[in-house]
Design a protein around this motif. Structure first.
Motif, PDB file in Angstrom:
ATOM      1  N   GLU A  36       0.848  -1.185   0.000  1.00  0.00           N
ATOM      2  CA  GLU A  36       0.000   0.000   0.000  1.00  0.00           C
ATOM      3  C   GLU A  36       0.886   1.238   0.000  1.00  0.00           C
ATOM      4  N   THR A  37       0.627   2.141  -0.913  1.00  0.00           N
ATOM      5  CA  THR A  37       1.425   3.355  -1.034  1.00  0.00           C
ATOM      6  C   THR A  37       1.079   4.330   0.090  1.00  0.00           C
ATOM      7  N   LYS A  38       2.122   4.758   0.823  1.00  0.00           N
ATOM      8  CA  LYS A  38       1.947   5.723   1.909  1.00  0.00           C
ATOM      9  C   LYS A  38       2.614   7.063   1.588  1.00  0.00           C
ATOM     10  N   ARG A  39       3.471   7.058   0.546  1.00  0.00           N
ATOM     11  CA  ARG A  39       4.165   8.291   0.172  1.00  0.00           C
ATOM     12  C   ARG A  39       4.493   8.216  -1.310  1.00  0.00           C
ATOM     13  N   ILE A  40       4.352   9.347  -1.991  1.00  0.00           N
ATOM     14  CA  ILE A  40       4.686   9.461  -3.411  1.00  0.00           C
ATOM     15  C   ILE A  40       5.561  10.695  -3.574  1.00  0.00           C
ATOM     16  N   TYR A  41       6.653  10.532  -4.301  1.00  0.00           N
ATOM     17  CA  TYR A  41       7.486  11.691  -4.619  1.00  0.00           C
ATOM     18  C   TYR A  41       8.121  11.474  -5.977  1.00  0.00           C
ATOM     19  N   TYR A  42       8.675  12.540  -6.531  1.00  0.00           N
ATOM     20  CA  TYR A  42       9.339  12.410  -7.821  1.00  0.00           C
ATOM     21  C   TYR A  42      10.586  13.267  -7.870  1.00  0.00           C
ATOM     22  N   LEU A  43      11.543  12.791  -8.654  1.00  0.00           N
ATOM     23  CA  LEU A  43      12.814  13.474  -8.876  1.00  0.00           C
ATOM     24  C   LEU A  43      12.808  14.030 -10.286  1.00  0.00           C
ATOM     25  N   TYR A  44      13.299  15.232 -10.447  1.00  0.00           N
ATOM     26  CA  TYR A  44      13.364  15.843 -11.776  1.00  0.00           C
ATOM     27  C   TYR A  44      14.455  16.895 -11.777  1.00  0.00           C
ATOM     28  N   ASP A  45      14.828  17.357 -12.948  1.00  0.00           N
ATOM     29  CA  ASP A  45      15.900  18.345 -13.117  1.00  0.00           C
ATOM     30  C   ASP A  45      17.204  17.882 -12.456  1.00  0.00           C
ATOM     31  N   VAL A 111      11.948  12.262 -15.494  1.00  0.00           N
ATOM     32  CA  VAL A 111      11.197  12.365 -14.248  1.00  0.00           C
ATOM     33  C   VAL A 111      11.102  10.968 -13.655  1.00  0.00           C
ATOM     34  N   CYS A 112      11.550  10.837 -12.402  1.00  0.00           N
ATOM     35  CA  CYS A 112      11.534   9.576 -11.673  1.00  0.00           C
ATOM     36  C   CYS A 112      10.441   9.635 -10.621  1.00  0.00           C
ATOM     37  N   LEU A 113       9.417   8.800 -10.773  1.00  0.00           N
ATOM     38  CA  LEU A 113       8.314   8.720  -9.828  1.00  0.00           C
ATOM     39  C   LEU A 113       8.586   7.568  -8.864  1.00  0.00           C
ATOM     40  N   VAL A 114       8.420   7.830  -7.560  1.00  0.00           N
ATOM     41  CA  VAL A 114       8.646   6.793  -6.551  1.00  0.00           C
ATOM     42  C   VAL A 114       7.402   6.648  -5.695  1.00  0.00           C
ATOM     43  N   LEU A 115       6.901   5.416  -5.603  1.00  0.00           N
ATOM     44  CA  LEU A 115       5.808   5.076  -4.703  1.00  0.00           C
ATOM     45  C   LEU A 115       6.427   4.292  -3.559  1.00  0.00           C
ATOM     46  N   ALA A 116       6.180   4.732  -2.332  1.00  0.00           N
ATOM     47  CA  ALA A 116       6.823   4.132  -1.165  1.00  0.00           C
ATOM     48  C   ALA A 116       5.780   3.546  -0.219  1.00  0.00           C
ATOM     49  N   SER A 117       6.158   2.468   0.455  1.00  0.00           N
ATOM     50  CA  SER A 117       5.240   1.759   1.340  1.00  0.00           C
ATOM     51  C   SER A 117       5.082   2.414   2.711  1.00  0.00           C
ATOM     52  N   HIS A 118       5.947   3.370   3.041  1.00  0.00           N
ATOM     53  CA  HIS A 118       5.902   4.021   4.352  1.00  0.00           C
ATOM     54  C   HIS A 118       6.113   5.530   4.188  1.00  0.00           C
ATOM     55  N   PRO A 119       5.628   6.303   5.147  1.00  0.00           N
ATOM     56  CA  PRO A 119       5.970   7.728   5.153  1.00  0.00           C
ATOM     57  C   PRO A 119       7.471   7.886   5.406  1.00  0.00           C
ATOM     58  N   TYR A 120       7.981   9.086   5.202  1.00  0.00           N
ATOM     59  CA  TYR A 120       9.395   9.345   5.463  1.00  0.00           C
ATOM     60  C   TYR A 120       9.689   9.091   6.938  1.00  0.00           C
ATOM     61  N   TYR A 121      10.740   8.307   7.184  1.00  0.00           N
ATOM     62  CA  TYR A 121      11.162   7.975   8.539  1.00  0.00           C
ATOM     63  C   TYR A 121      12.672   7.796   8.495  1.00  0.00           C
TER      64      TYR A 121
END
Length: 141
Positions: A36-45, A111-121
């Motif tokens: 289950e995705t708890k955090r989504i972020y992306y890298l660019y530039d 653009v790199c999209l990342v779906l993560a299973s946990h919030p930032y910790y």
């Protein structure tokens, strides 16, 4: 940290729906991806020649997608290294906990999209490679 191997990580083919007005790809929790995705972020530039990542996670799983352009992801389990070229928005690299990852060779405009299973910790990160190797050796005993 789980005793994981790079061969436990894999490319996941994401649903790609073609339409004459453009394609759509859908990612659903615990259906398309095994968490289950708890955090989504992306890298660019990301400037040419720069690397991202350079760490491992103790508990976090990720799905990494090149939604635009391309880049390489090198996975390392302390014994084996495996590199994936991501360049299709309908494919994602599933990374399990306990794997060192480095992202590099970013194309212009990627653009790199990342779906993560946990919030930032912060405590979940291992940012020192020697510490990572030490943790892996401890798990093998």
């Amino acid at each position: 940290m789980k005793n994981s191997r790079v061969y436990d990580c894999s490319i996941i083919e994401l649903d790609k729906h073609h339409h004459e007005k453009g394609n759509i790809t859908v990612i659903e929790n615990r259906n398309t991806i095994p968490f289950e995705t708890k955090r989504i972020y992306y890298l660019y530039d990301v400037p040419g020649g720069e690397s991202r990542g350079g760490h491992a996670h103790k508990e976090l799983s990720q799905l990494i997608v090149a939604v635009s352009g391309s880049f390489s992801v090198t996975l390392d389990d302390g014994v084996v290294k495996r590199t994936f070229l991501l360049n299709r928005p309908y494919q994602g690299l599933y990374i399990i906990p306990g794997i060192w990852r480095t992202l590099d060779d970013f194309s212009s405009g990627s653009v790199c999209l990342v779906l993560a299973s946990h919030p930032y910790y912060e405590e979940d990160y291992i940012r020192d490679y020697n510490e990572f190797l030490s943790c892996k050796l401890t798990k093998k005993r």
